[in-house]
Design a protein around this motif. Structure first.
Motif, PDB file in Angstrom:
ATOM      1  N   PHE A  26      41.743  40.282  40.197  1.00  0.00           N
ATOM      2  CA  PHE A  26      40.851  40.028  41.339  1.00  0.00           C
ATOM      3  C   PHE A  26      41.651  39.506  42.534  1.00  0.00           C
ATOM      4  O   PHE A  26      41.435  39.921  43.675  1.00  0.00           O
ATOM      5  N   TYR A  29      43.340  42.254  44.414  1.00  0.00           N
ATOM      6  CA  TYR A  29      42.471  43.051  45.276  1.00  0.00           C
ATOM      7  C   TYR A  29      41.913  42.239  46.442  1.00  0.00           C
ATOM      8  O   TYR A  29      41.686  42.790  47.531  1.00  0.00           O
ATOM      9  N   TYR A  30      41.715  40.953  46.233  1.00  0.00           N
ATOM     10  CA  TYR A  30      41.288  40.101  47.343  1.00  0.00           C
ATOM     11  C   TYR A  30      42.333  40.128  48.450  1.00  0.00           C
ATOM     12  O   TYR A  30      42.007  40.270  49.636  1.00  0.00           O
ATOM     13  N   GLU A 159      33.020  39.295  38.608  1.00  0.00           N
ATOM     14  CA  GLU A 159      33.698  38.647  39.727  1.00  0.00           C
ATOM     15  C   GLU A 159      32.666  38.289  40.786  1.00  0.00           C
ATOM     16  O   GLU A 159      31.563  38.853  40.806  1.00  0.00           O
ATOM     17  N   PRO A 183      33.557  44.550  38.282  1.00  0.00           N
ATOM     18  CA  PRO A 183      34.633  45.040  39.155  1.00  0.00           C
ATOM     19  C   PRO A 183      34.817  46.554  39.120  1.00  0.00           C
ATOM     20  O   PRO A 183      35.906  47.040  39.366  1.00  0.00           O
ATOM     21  N   ASP A 187      37.904  48.291  35.490  1.00  0.00           N
ATOM     22  CA  ASP A 187      38.156  47.041  34.754  1.00  0.00           C
ATOM     23  C   ASP A 187      38.411  47.285  33.271  1.00  0.00           C
ATOM     24  O   ASP A 187      38.854  46.383  32.558  1.00  0.00           O
TER      25      ASP A 187
END
Length: 458
Positions: A26, A29-30, A159, A183, A187
């Motif tokens: 996560f 990707y954030y 998430e 996600p 995932d």
């Protein structure tokens, strides 16, 4: 502001017990989102993929097929609720034929393949926290499906949804569950690793995984494809079908010009002004079925090498926190597509399969078709088309989109459409028993709401 957003999201995930590997992914990707990534793949950056192996041309001996299937595990994506059809539990629990659900028929397919080939062939669901309980209850009614030492499912990660204005985790007191999202089915690779299931499968001698959506009854166990995949030596391969003019939504494979890798491009990754390229069946002749084969050993080695991050392209999904309320807070959902992993593996390939391996149910139009007499279910749980061609169904979404409304308007079951090419229904009509449709039938709105009489011929 965004650094606070990332830290808040990480804390929220840890407090909820989300696996550390999933938090790492996560975070990746954030940071991509923060850097301005949109996930778009413009047409000028790719070359169409026009030549792939065809299953029709593959030669696989019975023994090679059986040997490959003996090392294969079936994984079904079962995290979706079918909310677009008004469902509040797993779509796979919808009755399809004679009271049997998608999940019941899938179990029958697996048991039939086990009997025919003398293999263990585990069936494992990737559930979400919303689908797990009900789905395992159905599987409890099929105790013979269990394989010693392996679970029946593993959980997809979750998430936080992020506010579109400042990238902080959204808060929604009216229903805190809506603060979370899956996600995307990309995932699956993180969840296999984080759950310990990937190691468990390899320890038990399984080498290959075949995965598909649980609502696709066409994606039955295939020893032939297993044999082809094992012989290919490829680490990864999706099943592809040849496009028709009706196939405008399914993702397609292409070759990225910058490095020559095969990649997946989905609708959400195509610039709006280039959708005419995306939907061109001659430019991009194959669509992606979401039936995938991958080598578990290569997957583990790749995840280990990349510290759990495959680096799949980001899909920035723009939503509202409450999907049923367009005025609720705008959010981003950070997603990846399972099929995008094709670019993560050197030597990945693809295979063209018959259209019969793609029978998903995304709408009540699809549901009417699979319930109809166009298909029969054989002793192996397979849907076999008994008419020469399928029927295109187009029901008025104002009255048939939600499953409760659909069921109410077909109280005696769906009509016979074996002799029909198209069925178009406009307006609010309730169908009686024994209705027969042929040719190109149109039920007009004039006169609705109304009833199609028992035994009527359209």
């Amino acid at each position: 502001m965004s650094e606070n957003g990332l830290t808040s999201a990480q804390h929220k995930m840890r407090d909820a017990g989300v696996a550390e590997q999933a938090i790492t992914v996560f975070t990746h990707y954030y940071q991509s989102l923060e850097a301005g990534a949109t996930g778009l793949i413009p047409e000028e950056t790719i070359e169409p993929l026009t030549q792939i192996d065809s299953l029709a041309d593959v030669e696989v001996s019975e023994e090679e097929a059986r040997e490959a299937l003996s090392k294969t595990v079936l994984i079904r994506l079962n995290g979706g609720l079918g909310t677009s059809m008004g469902l509040d539990r797993a779509k796979s629990l919808l009755p399809v034929r004679d009271g049997k659900t998608f999940l019941d028929l899938l179990v029958n397919q697996v048991l039939a393949a086990r009997r025919r080939y003398g293999v263990s062939l585990p069936l494992i669901l990737m559930n979400s926290f919303r689908t797990r309980e009900d789905s395992l209850e159905v599987l409890a009614g099929h105790p013979e499906i269990q394989v010693d030492g392996l679970p029946l499912d593993f959980l997809q990660n979750r998430e936080p949804k992020l506010r579109a204005d400042d990238l902080t985790p959204v808060e929604w007191e009216a229903d805190p569950e809506l603060e979370w999202c899956p996600p995307g089915h990309g995932d699956i690779y993180t969840a296999l690793l984080a759950s310990g299931l990937l190691d468990a499968l390899l320890d038990k001698g399984y080498r290959y995984a075949m995965t598909a959506n649980s609502d696709n009854l066409g994606a039955a166990p295939s020893a032939r494809i297993a044999g082809w995949f094992a012989a290919s030596g490829a680490p990864y391969a999706p099943e592809m079908c040849r496009r028709t003019p009706a196939d405008v939504k399914g993702g397609h494979l292409a070759v990225r010009k910058s490095d020559g890798r095969i990649i997946l491009r989905d609708t959400a990754q195509t610039p709006e002004d280039q959708m005419h390229y995306f939907t061109d069946q001659f430019r991009h002749p194959f669509f992606h079925t979401n039936n995938l084969w991958f080598d578990l050993e290569v997957l583990r080695a790749t995840l280990t090498e990349r510290k759990g991050i495959l680096g799949l392209p980001l899909i920035r999904n723009e939503k509202t926190v409450d999907p049923s309320d367009s005025s609720s807070t705008p959010v981003y959902q950070l997603e990846t597509a399972m099929g995008a992993a094709v670019e993560a593996f050197e030597g990945a390939t693809a295979v063209e399969v018959p259209r019969s391996r793609f029978l998903p149910v995304k709408t009540t139009n699809d549901l009417l078709l699979v319930r109809s007499d166009v298909y029969e279910v054989d002793e192996d749980g397979l849907l076999q088309m008994v008419s020469e061609t399928s029927c295109t169904v187009d029901l008025d979404p104002r009255y048939y989109k939600k499953i409760q409304d659909f069921e109410a308007r077909f109280p005696a079951g769906v009509p016979s459409i074996r002799g029909a090419r198209t069925l178009t229904v406009r307006g609010d009509w309730t169908f009686g028993d024994g209705v027969v449709v042929s040719g190109d039938a149109v039920v007009e709105e004039a006169g609705s709401p109304g009833t199609i009489a028992d035994g009527a011929r359209l």
